[in-house]
Design a protein around this motif. Sequence first.
Motif, mmCIF file in Angstrom:
data_model
loop_
_atom_site.group_PDB
_atom_site.id
_atom_site.type_symbol
_atom_site.label_atom_id
_atom_site.label_comp_id
_atom_site.label_asym_id
_atom_site.label_seq_id
_atom_site.Cartn_x
_atom_site.Cartn_y
_atom_site.Cartn_z
ATOM 1 N N SER B 261 0.855 -1.262 -0.157
ATOM 2 C CA SER B 261 0.052 -0.028 -0.042
ATOM 3 C C SER B 261 0.811 1.352 0.036
ATOM 4 O O SER B 261 0.438 2.334 -0.808
ATOM 5 C CB SER B 261 -0.887 0.054 1.216
ATOM 6 O OG SER B 261 -0.333 -0.462 2.608
ATOM 7 N N GLY B 318 -0.666 1.117 7.898
ATOM 8 C CA GLY B 318 -1.136 -0.042 6.973
ATOM 9 C C GLY B 318 -1.565 -1.266 7.694
ATOM 10 O O GLY B 318 -1.976 -2.437 6.987
ATOM 11 N N LEU B 337 -8.237 -0.927 1.398
ATOM 12 C CA LEU B 337 -6.907 -1.136 1.866
ATOM 13 C C LEU B 337 -6.914 -1.992 3.140
ATOM 14 O O LEU B 337 -5.728 -2.612 3.608
ATOM 15 C CB LEU B 337 -6.003 -0.158 1.935
ATOM 16 C CG LEU B 337 -5.929 0.866 0.816
ATOM 17 C CD1 LEU B 337 -5.048 2.087 1.168
ATOM 18 C CD2 LEU B 337 -5.210 0.104 -0.527
#
Lengths: 292, 372
Positions: B261, B318, B337
Amino acid sequence: MSDASQIAAAPNLPRMDRTQVTVWAMALLPIAVLSVFYFYPLIRVLLISVTEPTPGFGNYIDIFTSSPVRKVLSTTLWICVVSSSISLMLGYLLAYAIVHATGRWQSWMLLAVLLSFWVSILIRAFAWIALLQTRGMVNETLQAIGLIDDPIRFIRNPFGVILGMVHYMIPYAVLPLMANMRTIDTRYVPAARGLGASPFGAFWRVFLPLSLPGLISAGILVFIFSIGFYITPALLGGGRTTMVAEYIALQVNETLAWGQGTALASSMLFVVFTLLIVLGRIVKFRNMFGAA
Amino acid sequence: MKNRRLSSDTETRVERFREMTDGKLVNRRTFMTVLAALGVSSTAFRVTPALAQGREIVLVNWGGDAVTAMTEAFADPFMQADPEYSVYVDGSGPSSGAVKSMVESGAVTWDVADRNMPASLELGRQGLLEEIDYTIVDRSKVRPEHAGQWGIGNYIFSNVISWDTTVFPDWEPAGWADVWNLADYPGTRTLRRHIDGQLESALMADGVAPEDLYPLDVDRALAKIAEIKENTIFWGSGSESQQLFRDREVVMGNVFNTRASVVRRETDAEIEFTYKQGIVWPGAWIVMKGNPAGSAVFEFIASTQDPAAQVVLFELLGNGPVNPEAASMVPDELKPLDPGSPENFAKQISADAEWYAENSAEVLNRYIETIS
């Protein structure tokens, strides 16, 4: 007791023995530090190798029977032999050129060798990556001038590892070779030529044999170095060139096979010491780097 | 006379040898391990008033951005709620070797470490970890498989397929089979130089159904990996995997969602990734046996179960929230995500911690042999 009386009587002792006392007194602190921070951990490493997971020499037998270990050792061996040989060859040419250059040039050439000697191994590996990666300077230049269509894979393979190792080891080959070549009387080769030898014959039959001690000691020295490489294969090998130092780290940090890791480490140490003893018989260490 | 010359030769030799090997054979982590083995830790050099000693909690993770991110997401809120404690985040890396040497030397300076579920089983069974105190830590705030005896889930991360959309425009891999398909999709691949999540991807590429993966067929997986190894770069660290895609060294591969990501953001989605056939791992807190802060560390761990704190960590790093309640609190634009969102979680396969705890050590060595 006897030590104290010796020191007290020192002023009356012959000069040599006073020097000896001073030398030992000066050595005391380093010896104490080495004992605590080097020899004690080293003995622990040796002990772990014969006690974990079970007492005995199983870990040492595994070195010969475990197929991953054998693979790693054979990779290490061939990479070390190839990179040492290339370092030695290039180092020989360089040392020969430096010894035979005139004064001014000699200093500049020596400086160039030493400059590379002083740059950190990590920085050198990253420099090679920046230069040689797919989108690096070399590939982009070659593509721009139309010499190649697709980028060449220089690094992240065994070639990259050998390149990085040779780059690191060349100064270690040059310095002892130079020290040795400087002791060779410069009149021998012209004398051989005067007696009718061809240029190559004079080199092959006169200079090369005389430089053999330097060649052997430099060879052993770079080979000892090559065995322990850790960062260079990790960064330039693309994960596929696992040498023994990295494998040991893996056993210590990841698989917790400390017995296996320490047995390999001890064996490496044994090999290195054996080579050092051989080396010590060929050349005195203080002469190797040109010290008088 | 002869004796003296010999001994001074030996000294010169030892000294020279030391000089020449300095900084080459010994890397930083080895040095830390050696320090730990000697019963000294880097934290021992910090000057801390004796009174504050018991009220300090040391969290160790893998360094880099994770130090500041975990400080912001977990340490700061805990210290605000309970000013008596200070939480210190140490990024020196809780490798199994470091944990083992620290606990066995009896000089424990870490309290809680950021590892994963298989490691919690492996280390816990060797008596190196405290059991998670579920009277303080809330079992109901994680999925059942994320509450272990020695480890409690702290976030979720995945092994995902990442690819370069400039090389393969208007295309999305259907699964790992495409990663292994060099004929139709040529270009260098990347896999991790570690078995976690790699063996699964190889088996799925070979046609094994996700539900039949465990126990893993190691021979088959290694054979499948050998098929493409000549065209594969094996990454060591997460940052290296980012670098490989950023520099366009590789066109497709198996990387962490966290790294993918970041690269995706940096390249304006020229480098894409998908959770399709991803392999999900629970990161886990583990507590060193005989940790200095004692049971207070579980109060801290309980505080990290707060969904809001986990969303902060996700936004910074993330790492997906492990508390299923947090999924709905993730901002809409970031939901695709999140590896722990219901739709992403459903696309993926949960890694079997038990299998790894049992087999990891031996299979890892075989993997290294196979790819060499």
